[in-house]
Scaffold this active site. Structure first.
Site, PDB file in Angstrom:
ATOM      1  N   GLU A  50      13.859  -7.400  -4.926  1.00 24.72           N
ATOM      2  CA  GLU A  50      12.979  -7.479  -4.051  1.00 24.72           C
ATOM      3  C   GLU A  50      13.452  -6.766  -2.499  1.00 24.72           C
ATOM      4  O   GLU A  50      12.836  -5.694  -1.952  1.00 24.72           O
ATOM      5  CB  GLU A  50      12.068  -8.943  -3.917  1.00 24.72           C
ATOM      6  CG  GLU A  50      11.756  -9.069  -4.867  1.00 24.72           C
ATOM      7  CD  GLU A  50      10.447  -8.000  -4.589  1.00 24.72           C
ATOM      8  OE1 GLU A  50      10.194  -7.513  -3.820  1.00 24.72           O
ATOM      9  OE2 GLU A  50       9.452  -7.766  -5.805  1.00 24.72           O
ATOM     10  N   TYR A 133       7.357 -12.242   3.210  1.00 26.20           N
ATOM     11  CA  TYR A 133       6.765 -10.688   1.852  1.00 26.20           C
ATOM     12  C   TYR A 133       8.338 -11.605   0.719  1.00 26.20           C
ATOM     13  O   TYR A 133       7.676 -12.315  -0.259  1.00 26.20           O
ATOM     14  CB  TYR A 133       6.972  -9.606   2.405  1.00 26.20           C
ATOM     15  CG  TYR A 133       6.922  -9.169   0.812  1.00 26.20           C
ATOM     16  CD1 TYR A 133       5.880  -9.147  -0.108  1.00 26.20           C
ATOM     17  CD2 TYR A 133       8.422  -8.908   0.001  1.00 26.20           C
ATOM     18  CE1 TYR A 133       6.103  -8.290  -0.947  1.00 26.20           C
ATOM     19  CE2 TYR A 133       8.760  -8.438  -1.109  1.00 26.20           C
ATOM     20  CZ  TYR A 133       7.559  -7.811  -1.511  1.00 26.20           C
ATOM     21  OH  TYR A 133       7.359  -7.417  -3.057  1.00 26.20           O
ATOM     22  N   ASP A 151       2.099  -7.617   1.010  1.00 27.15           N
ATOM     23  CA  ASP A 151       3.336  -6.211   1.343  1.00 27.15           C
ATOM     24  C   ASP A 151       2.317  -5.271   1.512  1.00 27.15           C
ATOM     25  O   ASP A 151       0.464  -5.325   1.924  1.00 27.15           O
ATOM     26  CB  ASP A 151       4.376  -5.574   0.680  1.00 27.15           C
ATOM     27  CG  ASP A 151       3.345  -4.978  -1.021  1.00 27.15           C
ATOM     28  OD1 ASP A 151       2.246  -4.777  -1.115  1.00 27.15           O
ATOM     29  OD2 ASP A 151       4.296  -4.662  -1.401  1.00 27.15           O
ATOM     30  N   CYS A 225      -3.560   3.021  -6.255  1.00 24.78           N
ATOM     31  CA  CYS A 225      -4.316   3.245  -4.813  1.00 24.78           C
ATOM     32  C   CYS A 225      -3.357   3.534  -3.620  1.00 24.78           C
ATOM     33  O   CYS A 225      -2.742   2.529  -2.991  1.00 24.78           O
ATOM     34  CB  CYS A 225      -5.171   1.948  -4.834  1.00 24.78           C
ATOM     35  SG  CYS A 225      -6.031   1.586  -3.400  1.00 24.78           S
ATOM     36  N   CYS A 232      -8.260   7.164  -7.046  1.00 19.45           N
ATOM     37  CA  CYS A 232     -10.106   6.597  -8.427  1.00 19.45           C
ATOM     38  C   CYS A 232     -10.214   6.859  -9.357  1.00 19.45           C
ATOM     39  O   CYS A 232     -10.977   5.812  -9.993  1.00 19.45           O
ATOM     40  CB  CYS A 232     -11.439   6.344  -7.000  1.00 19.45           C
ATOM     41  SG  CYS A 232     -10.832   6.830  -5.344  1.00 19.45           S
ATOM     42  N   CYS A 235      -8.525   4.181 -11.800  1.00 15.98           N
ATOM     43  CA  CYS A 235      -8.341   2.647 -11.267  1.00 15.98           C
ATOM     44  C   CYS A 235      -9.663   2.000 -12.381  1.00 15.98           C
ATOM     45  O   CYS A 235     -10.575   2.242 -12.556  1.00 15.98           O
ATOM     46  CB  CYS A 235      -9.303   3.248 -10.226  1.00 15.98           C
ATOM     47  SG  CYS A 235      -8.704   1.716  -9.337  1.00 15.98           S
ATOM     48  N   CYS A 241     -15.362  -1.028  -6.664  1.00 14.71           N
ATOM     49  CA  CYS A 241     -14.455  -1.150  -5.267  1.00 14.71           C
ATOM     50  C   CYS A 241     -15.135  -0.773  -3.298  1.00 14.71           C
ATOM     51  O   CYS A 241     -15.884   0.497  -4.300  1.00 14.71           O
ATOM     52  CB  CYS A 241     -13.060   0.170  -5.479  1.00 14.71           C
ATOM     53  SG  CYS A 241     -12.620   0.387  -3.922  1.00 14.71           S
TER      54      CYS A 241
HETATM   55  S1  SF4 Z   1     -11.140   2.733  -6.537  1.00 12.17           S
HETATM   56 FE1  SF4 Z   1     -10.630   1.570  -4.982  1.00 12.17          FE
HETATM   57  S2  SF4 Z   1      -8.731   0.502  -5.323  1.00 12.17           S
HETATM   58 FE2  SF4 Z   1      -9.332   2.145  -7.238  1.00 12.17          FE
HETATM   59  S3  SF4 Z   1      -8.134   3.861  -6.709  1.00 12.17           S
HETATM   60 FE3  SF4 Z   1     -10.073   4.656  -5.344  1.00 12.17          FE
HETATM   61  S4  SF4 Z   1      -9.541   3.270  -3.361  1.00 12.17           S
HETATM   62 FE4  SF4 Z   1      -8.174   2.239  -4.171  1.00 12.17          FE
END
Ligand code: SF4
Length: 326
Positions: A50, A133, A151, A225, A232, A235, A241
Site C-alpha cells: 500500500e 487510507y 482512495d 472506470c 463503460c 463495465c 451506473c
Molecule cells: S458504467 Fe459507470 S462505473 Fe462503469 S466504467 Fe462507466 S462510468 Fe464507470
C-alpha cells in the site's frame, strides 16, 4: 440502508445489493494476480504494497515489492537495514521520503509491537507514514475487518455509480465518506477479524463481502472506470451506473489543478541526483564535479540537493560531494 442523501430517492439499497453481486463476480473473474493479494502476503507485506502503491501504479510496484520483501520480509528486518540500502531499493518508485517513513514505521512496529503489525485502526494510524487510507486498507485487506477504504479510485467509482456525478479530486468530502460507509456490504458473523496466519494475526476472512467490495471497487477504478476514459462497454455496473445513464456529465472535471509536468521539475532533478547515488558503489561519495554534471541549472540543482539533505535522503560532504546516508 442508511441515507446516502437527505433528498434521497435513490433506491440505493437495491442498487447497492445489485452492485455488490456484480462486482464480486467481476472480481472473482478479473482481479489482477498481484503478489500481495489472495492471502499470499503477511499483513506487513500488505502494508508495504500500500505504501509503495501511493502515487505509483500497482503494476509498476510489483518487481520492487518482490525484491523488497525478499530482502526484508518483516518489520524487524527492515528496521535493521541501512538507510542507504533502503533508498537504493526504493529505486525509481518516486517520492522517496516514503521509503524512509516506511523504515521508521518498521522500527516502531519492531520495538513497540514485537514485529507484529497491529490490527486496530487507532494503533495503525499512529504509525509513521500511515494515514487513514493505509490503515483502513490494512484492516480490510490484511485482517478482513469491515471498514470503508476510501482512495481516489473508490471515490470516483462510488460517486459515478451511486450519485451520477464526477468526484472532483481534492480531499474526500463528508458526503463521499458517508457514501462509502453506507454502501459497504454487511459481513457475516464469521467474517470478523480474528487470529490466524501471518505476522500480525491474519483473520482468514479475506473473502468477507466488505473486503471483496473494497478491493473490487478500487480495482474497477484502476482498470475500467478510469478518470478520463472509462470503459463503460466493459463495465459490470454499466446497466445500473447513474453517471453512465446521465451521459457521463462533466467527465474528467477536477477541483484540483492538473499535475505539474515532470520534465524540468524539482522532482525530476531530485530523481536524477538520487539515481546517481544509487548507482555509485556502496558507501562511495559522488565527487562535486560529477554532481555538477548531473543538471545544467546550478541553482536548481543545489536547491534540490539541499531539499534531499533536509529530507534525510543524502549527506553532503565538506567538499560538496554527495553520498547516501549510512
Ligand atoms: S458504467 Fe459507470 S462505473 Fe462503469 S466504467 Fe462507466 S462510468 Fe464507470
Amino acid at each position: 440502508m442508511p441515507d446516502i442523501d437527505d433528498s434521497d430517492e435513490f433506491g440505493a439499497a437495491d442498487l447497492a445489493a445489485h452492485a455488490h453481486a456484480r462486482l464480486a463476480a467481476w472480481w472473482a473473474a478479473e482481479a489482477r494476480d498481484l503478489p500481495w493479494r489472495f492471502g499470499r502476503a503477511t499483513p506487513w507485506g500488505v502494508l508495504v504494497s500500500e505504501v509503495m502503491s501511493q502515487q505509483t501504479q500497482m503494476s509498476r510496484v510489483v518487481p520492487y515489492w518482490e525484491a523488497w520483501m525478499e530482502a526484508w520480509p518483516d518489520a524487524a528486518a527492515l528496521a535493521g537495514a541501512s538507510t542507504a540500502e533502503v533508498i537504493t531499493a526504493w529505486g525509481r518508485l518516486g517520492y522517496p521520503r516514503r521509503a524512509l517513513r516506511l523504515q521508521e514505521c518498521a522500527r516502531v512496529v519492531a520495538e513497540r509491537y514485537g514485529g507484529r503489525l497491529p490490527n486496530d485502526y487507532d494503533a495503525l494510524v499512529a504509525l509513521p507514514g500511515v494515514g487513514d487510507y493505509t490503515a483502513s486498507a490494512v484492516i480490510s485487506f490484511a485482517y478482513g475487518g469491515r471498514i470503508p477504504v476510501v482512495d481516489t479510485n473508490v471515490r470516483r467509482v462510488l460517486s459515478r455509480v451511486f450519485l451520477g456525478v464526477e468526484s472532483r479530486g481534492g480531499a474526500a468530502s463528508a458526503r463521499e465518506r458517508r457514501l462509502a460507509a453506507d454502501v459497504l456490504p454487511e459481513d457475516g458473523p464469521e467474517d470478523g477479524p480474528g487470529g490466524g496466519a501471518g505476522d500480525g494475526g491474519g483473520s482468514g476472512s479475506r473473502e468477507a463481502p466488505s473486503v471483496v467490495w473494497n478491493q473490487a471497487v478500487m480495482e474497477l477504478g484502476a482498470v475500467v472506470c478510469t478518470a478520463k476514459a472509462p470503459l463503460c462497454g466493459r463495465c459490470p455496473l454499466a446497466d445500473v451506473c447513474r453517471f453512465a445513464a446521465a451521459g457521463l456529465p462533466g467527465l474528467g472535471e477536477r477541483r484540483t489543478r492538473p499535475r505539474q509536468r515532470f520534465q524540468g521539475t524539482d522532482r525530476q532533478v531530485r530523481g536524477i541526483v538520487l539515481d546517481a547515488l544509487r548507482h555509485a558503489p556502496a558507501g562511495a561519495t559522488l565527487p562535486r564535479g560529477r554532481v555538477e554534471a548531473l543538471w545544467p541549472d546550478r541553482a536548481q540543482l543545489d536547491a534540490c540537493i539541499a531539499s534531499l539533505d533536509e529530507d534525510g535522503l543524502l549527506c553532503i560532504e565538506p567538499g560538496g560531494g554527495l553520498r547516501l546516508p549510512a
